[in-house]
Scaffold this motif. Sequence first.
Motif, short mmCIF file in Angstrom:
data_model
loop_
_atom_site.label_atom_id
_atom_site.label_comp_id
_atom_site.label_asym_id
_atom_site.label_seq_id
_atom_site.Cartn_x
_atom_site.Cartn_y
_atom_site.Cartn_z
N UNK A 55 10.76 156.89 128.39
CA UNK A 55 10.05 157.20 129.63
C UNK A 55 9.36 155.99 130.22
N UNK A 56 8.21 156.20 130.77
CA UNK A 56 7.49 155.13 131.47
C UNK A 56 7.07 154.00 130.54
N UNK A 57 6.96 154.28 129.24
CA UNK A 57 6.54 153.26 128.29
C UNK A 57 7.63 152.22 128.06
N UNK A 58 8.86 152.53 128.44
CA UNK A 58 9.97 151.59 128.27
C UNK A 58 10.11 150.63 129.45
N UNK A 59 9.39 150.89 130.54
CA UNK A 59 9.53 150.04 131.72
C UNK A 59 8.84 148.70 131.50
N UNK A 60 9.65 147.67 131.42
CA UNK A 60 9.14 146.31 131.31
C UNK A 60 10.21 145.38 131.86
N UNK A 61 9.98 144.09 131.73
CA UNK A 61 10.91 143.10 132.25
C UNK A 61 12.28 143.25 131.62
N UNK A 62 12.34 143.51 130.33
CA UNK A 62 13.62 143.65 129.63
C UNK A 62 14.39 144.87 130.13
N UNK A 63 13.69 145.95 130.45
CA UNK A 63 14.34 147.15 130.96
C UNK A 63 15.01 146.85 132.31
N UNK A 64 14.28 146.17 133.19
CA UNK A 64 14.82 145.80 134.51
C UNK A 64 15.98 144.83 134.34
N UNK A 65 15.84 143.86 133.45
CA UNK A 65 16.92 142.90 133.21
C UNK A 65 18.17 143.61 132.69
N UNK A 66 17.97 144.58 131.83
CA UNK A 66 19.11 145.33 131.31
C UNK A 66 19.79 146.15 132.39
N UNK A 67 19.01 146.77 133.26
CA UNK A 67 19.61 147.54 134.35
C UNK A 67 20.36 146.64 135.31
N UNK A 68 19.78 145.49 135.64
CA UNK A 68 20.43 144.59 136.59
C UNK A 68 21.61 143.84 135.99
#
Length: 152
Positions: A55-68
């Motif tokens: 959930x929201x606790x996983x949102x960080x720079x690595x999460x965005x980098x993985x999605x992109x």
Amino acid sequence: MSAQAQLQVPAATPARRRRGVNLEKWGWIFMRASGVVLVVLIFGHLFVNLMLGEGIHALDFAFVAGKFANPFWQWWDVLMLWLALIHGANGMRTVVNDYVTHPGVRKALVWALGLAAALLIVLGTLVVFTFDPCNGVLEDGSMWEACLAIGN
């Protein structure tokens, strides 16, 4: 006036239809269609980012980098960006056309809206497709090992 004379009075001529593309009609249709698509895109985005996994606790720079790093999510976010900006600019154009009475000011504001939307679309698209999480990472940074592992 006789009954004969009343019959000979010509009827009012019908209003002429303008030829060509009716931009207001297509703008209206676009707003409805893009609104429906945006609801799906936005709620899909929120569900994946906030409800799945940690959930929201996983949102960080690595999460965005993985999605992109995934082309599917790149196109999902770019489509959402494009539709949201065009939808919003078209809505603001409608407000300007409704409430700004001076033709010169109206034209300037509509142009400013178009230029702002175009600039944000170009910049947002560049960010999504050229995103590099290792750009600017220094050897003493916490991301150095991760960037070496992925080969950047």
